[in-house]
Design an enzyme around this catalytic site. Sequence first.
Site, mmCIF file in Angstrom:
data_model
loop_
_atom_site.group_PDB
_atom_site.id
_atom_site.type_symbol
_atom_site.label_atom_id
_atom_site.label_comp_id
_atom_site.label_asym_id
_atom_site.label_seq_id
_atom_site.Cartn_x
_atom_site.Cartn_y
_atom_site.Cartn_z
ATOM 1 N N CYS A 59 0.816 -1.208 0.000
ATOM 2 C CA CYS A 59 0.000 0.000 0.000
ATOM 3 C C CYS A 59 0.857 1.268 0.000
ATOM 4 C CB CYS A 59 -0.910 0.000 1.228
ATOM 5 S SG CYS A 59 -1.887 1.506 1.417
ATOM 6 N N TYR A 188 -4.892 5.157 -11.165
ATOM 7 C CA TYR A 188 -5.947 4.142 -11.192
ATOM 8 C C TYR A 188 -7.000 4.415 -12.265
ATOM 9 C CZ TYR A 188 -4.173 2.293 -6.766
ATOM 10 O OH TYR A 188 -3.371 1.737 -5.804
#
Length: 322
Positions: A59, A188
């Site tokens: 992450c 993204y």
Amino acid sequence: MSEVRYASPIDEQKYGAYSAFSDSVASCEEETFRFGERIGTESYPAESGRYHVYLQYVCPWAQRVQIIIDYLGLENVVSYSYLDPLRDGRGWAFRERTGPDPVNGFTLLRDAYLSTAPDFKGVPSVPAVWDRKTSRLINNRYDDTIHDFSTVFEKLKNTGRDIYPPALREKIEELLPWISEKINYGVYEPAFAVTQESYDAAVENLYQALDALEDRLSRSRYLLGEVITLADICLWVSLLRFDLVYYPLFRANRRRLIDYPNLWNYARELYAIPAFKKGSRFDYIKETYYSNFAYLLYRGIVPALPITDWEQPQDRIPLSGK
């Protein structure tokens, strides 16, 4: 903690596949990020040895916290531990290759959430800050954690570094939302585009931002001059992952990071700093992103669009710091 305990191996047949969404609440995001107590307040003062942070190598938002802790010299003030890179329906878990939970002996990150809020129905996320004194999870909000660890432990750090200097705070706060929207989340957008038009727009927006950064770094060593700030840390965690996963996997395939001379040199310079390099596990990053994305593609959540300007990723050594 007297007994070392680990979660059982991944078992999607028994527990189902991991999902970042929850059908049990009206607003999954609101439920997930319901923990918002701030360090530096009367209830949660900045104390050495009191706080522990649950992290994940994969992450980028979690890696920011690790970099801040180590770069400021807080490694003996705030502890942290890592969860396994892969998940089934139980979410993040502690397994042998990343080690046990050193504070509570939990086997699942969900245990920390449920022990604090038994009615929790969101998706356990990292970074998650645990308070040893009250035995509860107090904060899992990305922006809260980076600001708290950047500022409130000033008297306890063992370096003279300041990544949030008063003279630059206004400029840092101007940059952070831009970095978040254009880069951290911007990578993204091409991956989850559902039409050719939305894909083209997402790629254009992302590369306009990268072009702007390339120009900025042609005139400045770091984003705000000659000193590393919180803005650099927030940008860098996405640059680290760009050529490894965003370019080939997320279809952000116009240019690689290595094709930007100033951005590439900037990223490599930061990677050579021990605090930045320490949490940069390329093997775990690749394993998780490729496993999760393949599942989403299989389920049809991510469309396999006929992108006309797709370029095959070239074999090269990722950020090496050499």
